[in-house]
Write a protein that holds these residues in place. Structure first.
Motif, PDB file in Angstrom:
ATOM      1  N   UNK A  35     150.871  77.745 -16.734  1.00 26.97           N
ATOM      2  CA  UNK A  35     149.602  77.371 -16.098  1.00 26.97           C
ATOM      3  C   UNK A  35     149.529  75.867 -15.871  1.00 26.97           C
ATOM      4  N   UNK A  36     149.977  75.102 -16.858  1.00 29.97           N
ATOM      5  CA  UNK A  36     149.952  73.640 -16.706  1.00 29.97           C
ATOM      6  C   UNK A  36     150.856  73.217 -15.552  1.00 29.97           C
ATOM      7  N   UNK A  37     152.025  73.878 -15.466  1.00 29.14           N
ATOM      8  CA  UNK A  37     152.962  73.538 -14.392  1.00 29.14           C
ATOM      9  C   UNK A  37     152.416  73.955 -13.031  1.00 29.14           C
ATOM     10  N   UNK A  38     151.826  75.125 -12.954  1.00 32.18           N
ATOM     11  CA  UNK A  38     151.374  75.650 -11.671  1.00 32.18           C
ATOM     12  C   UNK A  38     150.095  74.947 -11.201  1.00 32.18           C
ATOM     13  N   UNK A  39     149.130  74.778 -12.112  1.00 27.93           N
ATOM     14  CA  UNK A  39     147.865  74.147 -11.723  1.00 27.93           C
ATOM     15  C   UNK A  39     148.018  72.631 -11.623  1.00 27.93           C
ATOM     16  N   UNK A  40     149.123  72.139 -12.120  1.00 25.91           N
ATOM     17  CA  UNK A  40     149.404  70.704 -12.128  1.00 25.91           C
ATOM     18  C   UNK A  40     148.263  69.910 -12.763  1.00 25.91           C
ATOM     19  N   UNK A  41     147.749  70.417 -13.832  1.00 24.49           N
ATOM     20  CA  UNK A  41     146.760  69.662 -14.583  1.00 24.49           C
ATOM     21  C   UNK A  41     146.847  70.054 -16.050  1.00 24.49           C
ATOM     22  N   UNK A  42     146.701  69.044 -16.911  1.00 28.38           N
ATOM     23  CA  UNK A  42     146.726  69.340 -18.341  1.00 28.38           C
ATOM     24  C   UNK A  42     145.322  69.682 -18.839  1.00 28.38           C
ATOM     25  N   UNK A  43     144.363  69.656 -17.904  1.00 29.64           N
ATOM     26  CA  UNK A  43     142.978  69.917 -18.296  1.00 29.64           C
ATOM     27  C   UNK A  43     142.831  71.288 -18.956  1.00 29.64           C
ATOM     28  N   UNK A  44     143.681  72.237 -18.557  1.00 29.44           N
ATOM     29  CA  UNK A  44     143.563  73.589 -19.095  1.00 29.44           C
ATOM     30  C   UNK A  44     144.053  73.675 -20.544  1.00 29.44           C
ATOM     31  N   UNK A  45     144.698  72.623 -21.030  1.00 29.84           N
ATOM     32  CA  UNK A  45     145.279  72.668 -22.374  1.00 29.84           C
ATOM     33  C   UNK A  45     144.229  72.813 -23.472  1.00 29.84           C
ATOM     34  N   UNK A  46     142.961  72.537 -23.153  1.00 26.36           N
ATOM     35  CA  UNK A  46     141.932  72.713 -24.194  1.00 26.36           C
ATOM     36  C   UNK A  46     141.811  74.173 -24.603  1.00 26.36           C
ATOM     37  N   UNK A  47     142.312  75.063 -23.756  1.00 22.81           N
ATOM     38  CA  UNK A  47     142.286  76.490 -24.080  1.00 22.81           C
ATOM     39  C   UNK A  47     143.432  76.895 -25.006  1.00 22.81           C
ATOM     40  N   UNK A  48     144.351  75.977 -25.230  1.00 23.18           N
ATOM     41  CA  UNK A  48     145.586  76.316 -25.942  1.00 23.18           C
ATOM     42  C   UNK A  48     145.354  76.953 -27.316  1.00 23.18           C
ATOM     43  N   UNK A  49     144.578  76.312 -28.207  1.00 22.14           N
ATOM     44  CA  UNK A  49     144.369  76.925 -29.520  1.00 22.14           C
ATOM     45  C   UNK A  49     143.716  78.310 -29.420  1.00 22.14           C
ATOM     46  N   UNK A  50     142.769  78.448 -28.512  1.00 25.15           N
ATOM     47  CA  UNK A  50     142.091  79.734 -28.356  1.00 25.15           C
ATOM     48  C   UNK A  50     143.085  80.811 -27.913  1.00 25.15           C
TER      49      UNK A  50
END
Lengths: 350, 163, 124
Positions: B122-137
């Motif tokens: 997802x990080x690679x495709x969306x080209x944003x690390x903003x989604x990483x806040x979902x990582x622990x969840x």
């Protein structure tokens, strides 16, 4: 056993009817909100200025720009023919009413700050090389400074109505109050024209008119004197936010000593009295502009004493030893960008 | 490759696909992208312990490709593939060191790896690390769903062995 | 290798830590009012939510088919309608209530808060 699994698989496949059908694409009208925030940006007073006003038309913005340019023409120290230029070069000048008002207020503030602000320090600033943009900085020797300081004394500037005069050898510069005053006149112009929400950025002097169109406070950042980033953000409405800092213009000599452009009129040298940045928040741009310079010159202790004696403004002080001091009213209006970088404290009332 | 083995693999692939499709009809319990029950994982875990790594990889790949085609969103192929392969790798490492009664452990770690792989995609495709806040969840949801599917697979293995 | 009980303890600890972390990350709303609508890594729009006075909406279409309808209201933004398979972007609700961006994986759409731009001016 596998037979049973197969039967189950078949049953499930029938149940779910092989995937969801594609949903029809909905047509939705694209509606743009009417945002009437108009802005203009122009170069004046050796800096970039921007005016953002809600409900203003192009004519009003053009009027605002013209007002700034006319003030520059009148108050510039370097522009031949300006009132201040004439005063400096001929020793006397007939000022317009607004220029006379500004000089009068500036002189009163020089007195109020006990000379921490001094409009006649200009020749000293020039001797250090801070008045030209070419970077020809130098450290004047003691004898030169002594000679120049003979003519630094705002009390000898005479203002009678709109007649101004200065003694031989004295030159004045209203740079410490001009941008603030310009902001006040712009605010008045916008208000008269019915604008109730605007933000002026006059080369780093931020002045807000009313609150934001949605009724919330403006969020004004304050530059971090020790880096590229921000110290934090102030939530304000109807306030001027003016910052003075040693980071604006400075140079280092061969020995690595740092010299900045804010002069202490008493010593003729850059003011090093414990502060690296002063932000003043208040109702009037002129007052905030003058105080940001004066408080910087005064230093931490005297600036706090001045605030305690006046209390008609608020301030954010950043000290050389890494402290960030706020007046009580700003405590809840200020959000630090990095809470750990400075040791933050609220200045006690007394 | 004998007929019995092919049949088994085909059957398991079919079941995995059906579970995958059925699950797509169930709304996600929380609106976090990437969180899902992962029922098809039951088959992967089962195959890993009942058939072996090579067969499992075949089943996994066919299921991922066909599943994406069935759901009509080929973009999900990238997410499923990166998640699936990472999950497979983790299971491959674990299958030898776990006992019969610890199969669920393999599933939990596999599911966590699956979600981690998805997040990276997802990080690679969306080209944003903003989604990483979902990582622990996502990792947490992997643990929960992995536990569920793992226990299912363990139970299926036990019952099929008996039969 | 490890006993089953060890595994359980290990997982329980990890789950607890992840749970707390998620709760902190997703539960605290992020400060700021300027949002970016990003599709496939490209910023399509930048909206200052504090400057929005009338609600409006716009459609973001995904070239391979499908679209998301974004609803903007004073101070908040959400995906009102979408035809993605999972519909999660719609169920994520208003951006302002969360600490995480709105994400539509199938349409590669991300709506996120832009940190610094939320300032109206800088005093220097």
């Amino acid at each position: 056993m596998y037979k049973r699994l197969a039967a189950l698989a078949l049953g499930l496949a029938l149940l779910c009817g092989c995937g969801a059908a594609a949903q029809p694409q909905k047509e939705t009208e694209t509606v743009q909100a009417a945002q009437e925030m108009r802005s203009t940006e122009f170069f004046a007073m050796d800096t970039v200025m921007s005016v953002r006003a809600c409900g203003a038309d192009e004519a009003l913005l053009a009027q605002a720009e013209a007002l700034v340019l006319s003030l520059e023409e009148e108050l510039s120290t370097t522009r031949e023919g300006s009132a201040v230029y004439t005063l400096d070069h001929e020793g006397h000048a007939e000022l317009s009413e607004r220029a006379a008002y500004l000089l009068g207020r500036a002189l009163a503030l020089c007195a109020e700050t006990d000379g921490a602000l001094d409009v006649s320090v200009y020749p000293v600033v020039r001797a250090w090389g801070f008045t030209t943009a070419d970077g020809s900085y130098r450290v004047p020797d003691a004898a030169e400074l002594d000679a120049l300081l003979q003519n630094v004394d705002y009390t000898r500037v005479l203002l009678d109505g709109t007649e101004a005069s200065v003694p031989e050898g004295m030159e004045i510069d209203l740079g410490a109050v001009t941008k603030g005053y310009t902001g006040d006149l712009l605010t008045a112009l916008l208000r008269e024209s019915g604008v109730e929400s605007a933000l002026l950025d006059l080369g780093g002097n931020v002045q807000t008119v009313g609150c934001k169109p949605d009724g919330s406070n403006w969020r004004v950042g304050v530059k971090d004197p020790a880096g590229e980033g921000l110290l934090g953000a102030l939530a304000v409405a109807d306030k001027a936010v003016v910052t003075s800092g040693g980071y604006e213009r400075y140079f280092t000599d061969d020995a690595g000593t740092l010299y900045w452009h804010i002069m202490d009129p008493r010593s003729g040298c850059p003011a090093r009295n414990g502060l690296i940045s002063v932000t003043v928040v208040g109702d009037e741009g002129l007052y905030c502009d003058a105080l940001s310079t004066a408080l910087f010159v005064m230093g931490t202790e005297d600036a706090i004493a001045f605030w305690r004696a006046h209390r008609d403004f608020d301030m954010v002080l950043v000290t050389e030893d890494g402290r960030l001091l706020l007046t009580p009213a700003l405590a809840e209006r200020f959000t630090p960008a990095d809470a750990l970088r400075y040791e933050t404290a609220v200045i006690a009332d007394a | 490759m004998n007929t019995k083995r092919i049949t088994k693999m085909a059957l398991l692939t079919a079941v995995a696909l059906i579970l995958f499709t059925v699950e797509a009809q169930i709304p996600a319990p929380v609106p976090i992208p990437g969180v899902k029950l992962g029922l098809a994982n039951i088959i992967t875990v089962y195959a890993m312990f009942a058939l072996g790594p090579a067969d499992t990889l075949c089943i996994l790949l066919v299921r991922v490709v066909l599943g994406s085609m069935f759901s009509g969103a080929m973009i999900s192929l990238l997410y499923s593939l990166s998640g699936g392969l990472l999950c497979y790798a983790v299971m491959l490492l674990l299958r030898r060191v776990l006992s019969e009664r610890q199969i669920w452990v393999c599933s939990v770690l596999g599911a966590v790896a699956h979600n981690a792989g998805q997040m990276l995609a997802a990080i690679a495709i969306l080209r944003t690390t903003a989604v990483a806040v979902y990582f622990p969840a996502l990792l947490l949801s992997g643990m929960v769903t992995g536990l569920f599917t793992g226990l299912c697979a363990q139970e299926v293995l036990r019952r099929l062995r008996k039969a | 290798m490890l006993k089953t009980r060890t595994w359980i303890l290990l997982f329980a600890a990890a789950a607890l830590a992840l749970g707390l972390l998620s709760w902190r990350l997703l539960g605290t709303p992020v400060e700021g009012t300027v949002v970016e609508v990003v599709q496939d890594g490209v910023v399509l729009r930048e909206i200052d939510l504090s400057a929005v006075r009338e609600a409006y909406s716009f459609v973001v279409t995904w070239p391979d088919g499908g679209s998301n309808t974004v609803l903007v209201e004073p101070g908040r933004i959400c995906v009102a309608e979408a035809d993605c398979p999972d519909g999660l972007c719609v169920r994520q609700g208003w951006l302002s209530d969360r600490g995480a961006p709105l994400v539509c994986l199938p349409h590669r759409l991300v709506i996120r808060l832009k940190g610094e731009g939320a300032l109206d001016g800088v005093s220097r």
